[in-house]
Design a protein around this motif. Sequence first.
Motif: not given
Length: 97
Positions: A55, A81, A70
């Motif tokens: 991440r 995300r 990610v």
Amino acid sequence: MRIISRKILRKFWEKHPDAQNSLQTCYIDVKHANWKKPSDIKAIYQTASFLQNNRIIFNIKGNTYRIVVVVHYKKGDVFIRFVGAHSEYDRIDANKI
């Protein structure tokens, strides 16, 4: 890199027009990148922060906004995300979203 999904960025800049240029520039840069490891990202985005499980947090528009992605290096995929204001980012757990 293949970014999944640009639609998330577009929806965000429709609500926050001041972020549009920065998000479009970031999208184009990432799309043309060929990241194989975290240091490839750090070489271009010195302010990027790296978390567990590949991440990465990018600061957008002078840290007004943040993107959490990610990265799947082997496949060349970047999954968005989270996109939000810095204050919204403070209320999430970037390791779990």
